[in-house]
Scaffold this active site. Structure first.
Site, PDB file in Angstrom:
ATOM      1  N   ASP A  22       0.835  -1.199   0.000  1.00  0.00           N
ATOM      2  CA  ASP A  22       0.000   0.000   0.000  1.00  0.00           C
ATOM      3  C   ASP A  22       0.872   1.252   0.000  1.00  0.00           C
ATOM      4  O   ASP A  22       1.789   1.383   0.816  1.00  0.00           O
ATOM      5  CB  ASP A  22      -0.932  -0.016   1.226  1.00  0.00           C
ATOM      6  CG  ASP A  22      -2.210   0.757   0.991  1.00  0.00           C
ATOM      7  OD1 ASP A  22      -2.128   1.950   0.644  1.00  0.00           O
ATOM      8  OD2 ASP A  22      -3.291   0.162   1.156  1.00  0.00           O
ATOM      9  N   SER A  73      -6.905   4.075  -1.749  1.00  0.00           N
ATOM     10  CA  SER A  73      -7.085   2.646  -1.470  1.00  0.00           C
ATOM     11  C   SER A  73      -8.414   2.107  -1.974  1.00  0.00           C
ATOM     12  O   SER A  73      -8.503   0.977  -2.429  1.00  0.00           O
ATOM     13  CB  SER A  73      -7.008   2.382   0.027  1.00  0.00           C
ATOM     14  OG  SER A  73      -5.705   2.564   0.487  1.00  0.00           O
ATOM     15  N   ASP A 164      -5.002  14.097   2.909  1.00  0.00           N
ATOM     16  CA  ASP A 164      -5.174  14.001   1.455  1.00  0.00           C
ATOM     17  C   ASP A 164      -4.824  15.329   0.795  1.00  0.00           C
ATOM     18  O   ASP A 164      -4.824  15.443  -0.436  1.00  0.00           O
ATOM     19  CB  ASP A 164      -6.631  13.637   1.104  1.00  0.00           C
ATOM     20  CG  ASP A 164      -7.021  12.280   1.690  1.00  0.00           C
ATOM     21  OD1 ASP A 164      -6.143  11.401   1.762  1.00  0.00           O
ATOM     22  OD2 ASP A 164      -8.179  12.114   2.095  1.00  0.00           O
ATOM     23  N   ARG A 199      -9.123  14.876  11.526  1.00  0.00           N
ATOM     24  CA  ARG A 199      -9.759  13.629  11.067  1.00  0.00           C
ATOM     25  C   ARG A 199      -9.157  12.374  11.680  1.00  0.00           C
ATOM     26  O   ARG A 199      -9.809  11.328  11.693  1.00  0.00           O
ATOM     27  CB  ARG A 199      -9.659  13.534   9.550  1.00  0.00           C
ATOM     28  CG  ARG A 199      -8.225  13.629   9.055  1.00  0.00           C
ATOM     29  CD  ARG A 199      -8.105  13.383   7.566  1.00  0.00           C
ATOM     30  NE  ARG A 199      -8.268  11.968   7.278  1.00  0.00           N
ATOM     31  CZ  ARG A 199      -8.153  11.445   6.069  1.00  0.00           C
ATOM     32  NH1 ARG A 199      -7.898  12.216   5.035  1.00  0.00           N
ATOM     33  NH2 ARG A 199      -8.281  10.157   5.881  1.00  0.00           N
ATOM     34  N   ARG A 277     -16.823   8.219   0.449  1.00  0.00           N
ATOM     35  CA  ARG A 277     -16.111   6.946   0.656  1.00  0.00           C
ATOM     36  C   ARG A 277     -16.514   6.321   1.987  1.00  0.00           C
ATOM     37  O   ARG A 277     -16.669   7.027   2.988  1.00  0.00           O
ATOM     38  CB  ARG A 277     -14.607   7.203   0.595  1.00  0.00           C
ATOM     39  CG  ARG A 277     -13.782   5.978   0.899  1.00  0.00           C
ATOM     40  CD  ARG A 277     -12.339   6.153   0.508  1.00  0.00           C
ATOM     41  NE  ARG A 277     -11.463   5.512   1.466  1.00  0.00           N
ATOM     42  CZ  ARG A 277     -10.154   5.396   1.332  1.00  0.00           C
ATOM     43  NH1 ARG A 277      -9.541   5.886   0.261  1.00  0.00           N
ATOM     44  NH2 ARG A 277      -9.442   4.814   2.249  1.00  0.00           N
ATOM     45  N   GLY A 278     -16.616   5.009   1.983  1.00  0.00           N
ATOM     46  CA  GLY A 278     -17.254   4.320   3.091  1.00  0.00           C
ATOM     47  C   GLY A 278     -16.403   3.918   4.282  1.00  0.00           C
ATOM     48  O   GLY A 278     -16.894   3.893   5.407  1.00  0.00           O
ATOM     49  N   LYS A 352      -5.877  -1.896   7.194  1.00  0.00           N
ATOM     50  CA  LYS A 352      -6.092  -2.185   5.771  1.00  0.00           C
ATOM     51  C   LYS A 352      -6.928  -3.450   5.568  1.00  0.00           C
ATOM     52  O   LYS A 352      -7.060  -3.931   4.440  1.00  0.00           O
ATOM     53  CB  LYS A 352      -4.737  -2.347   5.056  1.00  0.00           C
ATOM     54  CG  LYS A 352      -3.845  -1.116   5.146  1.00  0.00           C
ATOM     55  CD  LYS A 352      -4.331   0.010   4.238  1.00  0.00           C
ATOM     56  CE  LYS A 352      -3.503   1.256   4.442  1.00  0.00           C
ATOM     57  NZ  LYS A 352      -3.935   2.362   3.559  1.00  0.00           N
ATOM     58  N   ASP A 420       2.012   3.264   3.011  1.00  0.00           N
ATOM     59  CA  ASP A 420       0.931   4.245   3.046  1.00  0.00           C
ATOM     60  C   ASP A 420       0.741   4.882   4.419  1.00  0.00           C
ATOM     61  O   ASP A 420       0.749   6.102   4.553  1.00  0.00           O
ATOM     62  CB  ASP A 420      -0.382   3.581   2.620  1.00  0.00           C
ATOM     63  CG  ASP A 420      -1.495   4.592   2.594  1.00  0.00           C
ATOM     64  OD1 ASP A 420      -1.432   5.494   1.742  1.00  0.00           O
ATOM     65  OD2 ASP A 420      -2.405   4.502   3.431  1.00  0.00           O
ATOM     66  N   HIS A 424       1.698   8.715   5.244  1.00  0.00           N
ATOM     67  CA  HIS A 424       0.743   9.762   5.639  1.00  0.00           C
ATOM     68  C   HIS A 424       1.215  10.575   6.843  1.00  0.00           C
ATOM     69  O   HIS A 424       0.661  11.632   7.127  1.00  0.00           O
ATOM     70  CB  HIS A 424      -0.611   9.139   6.009  1.00  0.00           C
ATOM     71  CG  HIS A 424      -1.484   8.805   4.838  1.00  0.00           C
ATOM     72  ND1 HIS A 424      -1.888   9.742   3.927  1.00  0.00           N
ATOM     73  CD2 HIS A 424      -2.049   7.634   4.449  1.00  0.00           C
ATOM     74  CE1 HIS A 424      -2.670   9.149   3.030  1.00  0.00           C
ATOM     75  NE2 HIS A 424      -2.778   7.879   3.314  1.00  0.00           N
ATOM     76  N   ASP A 461      -1.353  -0.139  -4.666  1.00  0.00           N
ATOM     77  CA  ASP A 461      -2.641   0.447  -5.053  1.00  0.00           C
ATOM     78  C   ASP A 461      -2.519   1.909  -5.468  1.00  0.00           C
ATOM     79  O   ASP A 461      -3.421   2.448  -6.103  1.00  0.00           O
ATOM     80  CB  ASP A 461      -3.660   0.284  -3.916  1.00  0.00           C
ATOM     81  CG  ASP A 461      -3.184   0.874  -2.592  1.00  0.00           C
ATOM     82  OD1 ASP A 461      -1.958   1.089  -2.417  1.00  0.00           O
ATOM     83  OD2 ASP A 461      -4.034   1.111  -1.721  1.00  0.00           O
ATOM     84  N   HIS A 462      -1.439   2.581  -5.069  1.00  0.00           N
ATOM     85  CA  HIS A 462      -1.183   3.996  -5.415  1.00  0.00           C
ATOM     86  C   HIS A 462       0.111   4.359  -4.729  1.00  0.00           C
ATOM     87  O   HIS A 462       0.598   3.609  -3.883  1.00  0.00           O
ATOM     88  CB  HIS A 462      -2.314   4.916  -4.913  1.00  0.00           C
ATOM     89  CG  HIS A 462      -2.597   4.731  -3.459  1.00  0.00           C
ATOM     90  ND1 HIS A 462      -1.787   5.246  -2.478  1.00  0.00           N
ATOM     91  CD2 HIS A 462      -3.547   4.014  -2.807  1.00  0.00           C
ATOM     92  CE1 HIS A 462      -2.244   4.881  -1.295  1.00  0.00           C
ATOM     93  NE2 HIS A 462      -3.310   4.109  -1.464  1.00  0.00           N
ATOM     94  N   HIS A 491      -1.239  11.004  -0.946  1.00  0.00           N
ATOM     95  CA  HIS A 491      -0.851  10.061  -1.999  1.00  0.00           C
ATOM     96  C   HIS A 491      -0.202  10.807  -3.162  1.00  0.00           C
ATOM     97  O   HIS A 491      -0.233  12.031  -3.211  1.00  0.00           O
ATOM     98  CB  HIS A 491      -2.087   9.321  -2.512  1.00  0.00           C
ATOM     99  CG  HIS A 491      -2.736   8.471  -1.469  1.00  0.00           C
ATOM    100  ND1 HIS A 491      -3.952   7.886  -1.646  1.00  0.00           N
ATOM    101  CD2 HIS A 491      -2.331   8.107  -0.226  1.00  0.00           C
ATOM    102  CE1 HIS A 491      -4.287   7.200  -0.575  1.00  0.00           C
ATOM    103  NE2 HIS A 491      -3.315   7.323   0.316  1.00  0.00           N
TER     104      HIS A 491
END
Ligand SMILES: O=C(O)[C@H](O)COP(=O)(O)O
Ligand SMILES: [Mn+2]
Ligand SMILES: [Mn+2]
Length: 546
Positions: A22, A73, A164, A199, A277-278, A352, A420, A424, A461-462, A491
């Site tokens: 990730d 993700s 982000d 957040r 996004r969930g 994850k 990831d 971050h 994934d990125h 990202h």
């Protein structure tokens, strides 16, 4: 959903394992690239001596509105799991707003009707233009529409980003937004920010890693219990002067006048959670909608009309009321394999875990076939990850190696969170350590897969750890007044590796005619490795028979 046995690809004699690193992209530059700075002799060797290509992992290649949008993700794992690109939440919401479709739905009507019966309309969500979980433009469009439809009172509960988007960019959003609200305010329309916080401190926990975050958010937004300030600007400046933390870690705050919170959430109100996004929306949505609820003490549950921007879980139908239909991600790789009797194994650590299960399966939390699927979650640490950059990569590898050796599973997938989650934090040294820890695990895992006559796909994934310094518009590293580099926590737009590690003479090679290949090409590749032809409408496989 019967898969045809392939006449071109013999089934790999051992397990096929997809390893998602990730947040590990391939940057064109050197400075600020923790992936390159790390000593990773094993990853380097696999990349150099096995077939390798780069995959697109951002923008339209993963269903985002534009190629300026980084990957994330959700869209990345959706693409891995679905083998096709679906228009994703960011795009669907923007379209639903511009076409006016959103305002015609039941959910919006119910929200507005509640507010017009005298309730307050609350908007709660991630306050930035990151477009990973939410977009501030969607919020603005809803506020304006509410005003136009005659709603009298709106309160905003803003989750500060810094993850982000730029790490200390909160005021770049808050200050112009206050001016915007001043322009909207009138004797008939009362709108104000009521609460907020970083957040990663309140509200947006995921996969039940730390419910105390959601409880803190509940207390702040719903009950108005927390440190009081006259404005969000004042709260941010005060917290920054008191502690050296970036936006995502700022504590919660309540906006109050004469000691009275401006916007608690009470019976008869309407609440819109405006993230599309969930993963980080599910827990707070449960808190607002479940009659029986045990994760924390809510106090009396206010009777509100609660709507999510989307339905976040297609299996549990959470939340029941939502503004925009989620993408219909159907016939996923996992479902095909389950329906064709292929055993599957998915593992990650808490942070994850849902990525290799829920996102992989098209945003469904359940399994397709209990008997054929095993999902393993290794509990994540609950600490700032720059303090433990190795995270749970060794424990995941221990468990995964046992699963590979067991011979029980034909198809396995793993997500290693390190690149990831540590990326971050913006901490370059920690990200380097994260990559080095990860490399040690590859050196343990890959030989076991080969010993079992299996095939490993190493991919991501990125990007994230591949760019740890903020760049200016010209692409130069930005520095603060003391000359120190400014950290980039988000990202990247970079492509990701795709390395195919298998035994000698595997009978296939990488195709050279897919210059725009992306994450959605991986599923067909996996099916070919398992000896099946991919469904016609899946994006093409990355391999061809020799
Ligand atoms: O939720 C997060 O942590 C970030 O917004 C995005 O990271 P992810 O897409 O890798 O989860
Ligand atoms: Mn990711
Ligand atoms: Mn991330």
């Amino acid at each position: 959903m019967k898969l045809a046995k392939s006449s071109r690809f013999p089934a790999c004699p051992g397990p096929v394992v997809t390893i998602v690193l990730d947040g590990v992209g391939i940057s064109p530059r050197e400075d600020g690239d923790a992936v390159k700075a790390a000593r990773t002799p094993n990853l380097d060797r696999y990349m150099a001596s096995y077939p390798m290509t780069k995959l697109l992992a951002h923008g339209t290649a993963v269903g985002m509105p534009s190629d300026e949008d980084m990957g994330n993700s959700e869209v990345g794992h959706n693409a891995f799991g679905a083998g096709r690109v679906f228009a994703q939440g960011a795009k669907l919401v923007a379209e639903s707003i511009s076409s006016g479709h959103l305002w015609q739905g039941h959910a919006w009507h119910e929200v507005v009707a509640t507010a017009k019966q005298g309730g307050t309309l609350h908007f709660l969500g991630l306050f930035s233009d990151g477009n990973v979980h939410s977009h501030i433009d969607h919020l603005k469009a809803m506020i304006e529409q509410a005003k136009q439809e005659g709603v009298a009172k709106v309160r905003l509960h803003i989750l500060l980003d810094g993850r982000d988007v730029g790490e200390t960019s909160a005021l770049d959003y808050v200050d112009p937004f206050e001016a915007y609200l001043n322009g909207l305010r009138s004797p008939e329309f009362d709108v104000a920010i009521a609460s907020g916080g970083g957040r990663m401190q309140i509200t947006m926990d995921r996969y039940e890693a730390d419910w105390s975050m959601v409880k803190r958010g509940w207390d702040i937004h719903v009950l108005g219990l927390g440190r009081q300030f006259a404005s969000a600007h004042e709260a941010i400046e005060t917290f920054r002067s008191e502690a050296n933390v970036i936006d995502q870690d700022l504590p919660g705050f309540v906006i109050a006048k004469d000691g009275k919170p401006l916007g608690t959430i009470v019976d008869g109100d309407a609440v819109v959670f405006f993230n599309f996004r969930g993963d980080r929306a599910i827990e707070i949505s449960r808190a607002f909608t479940e009659a029986q609820f045990s994760p924390f003490e809510r106090g009396p549950l206010p009777k509100v009309t609660y709507a999510g921007m989307m339905q976040y879980d297609g299996d549990t139908k959470l939340p029941p009321r939502f503004l925009v239909e989620p993408p219909t991600i159907d016939r996923t790789l996992g479902e095909y394999l389950a329906k064709n009797g292929i055993t599957q194994y998915a593992i990650s650590e808490t942070q994850k875990f849902g990525h290799v299960t829920y996102f992989w399966n098209g945003n469904r939390s359940g399994k397709f076939d209990e008997a054929l699927e095993t999902y393993v979650e290794i509990p994540s640490d609950v600490v700032p990850f720059e303090q433990r950059p190795w995270m749970k990569c060794a424990e995941i590898t221990d468990t995964l190696i046992a699963a590979v050796r067991s011979g029980k599973y034909r198809y396995l997938r793993v997500n290693y969170a390190n690149g990831d989650m540590v990326g971050h934090t913006g901490n370059f040294e920690a990200a380097v350590t994260a990559m080095q820890g990860l490399d040690l695990q590859l050196a343990r895992l890959i030989p076991v897969i080969l010993e079992m006559n299996g095939t490993a796909i190493i991919t991501a994934d990125h990007g994230n750890a591949d760019e740890m310094y903020e760049l200016d518009k010209k692409g130069n590293v930005t520095r603060n007044a003391e000359g120190r580099t400014k950290a980039k926590t988000s990202h990247t737009l970079n492509p990701v590796p795709f390395v195919l590690v298998s035994g000698e003479n595997p009978g296939f090679k990488l195709r050279q005619d897919l210059p725009k290949a992306g994450l959605s090409n991986v599923a067909a590749t996996i099916l070919n490795l398992l000896g099946f032809d991919a469904p016609e409408d899946y994006d093409p496989s990355l391999i061809e028979a020799n």
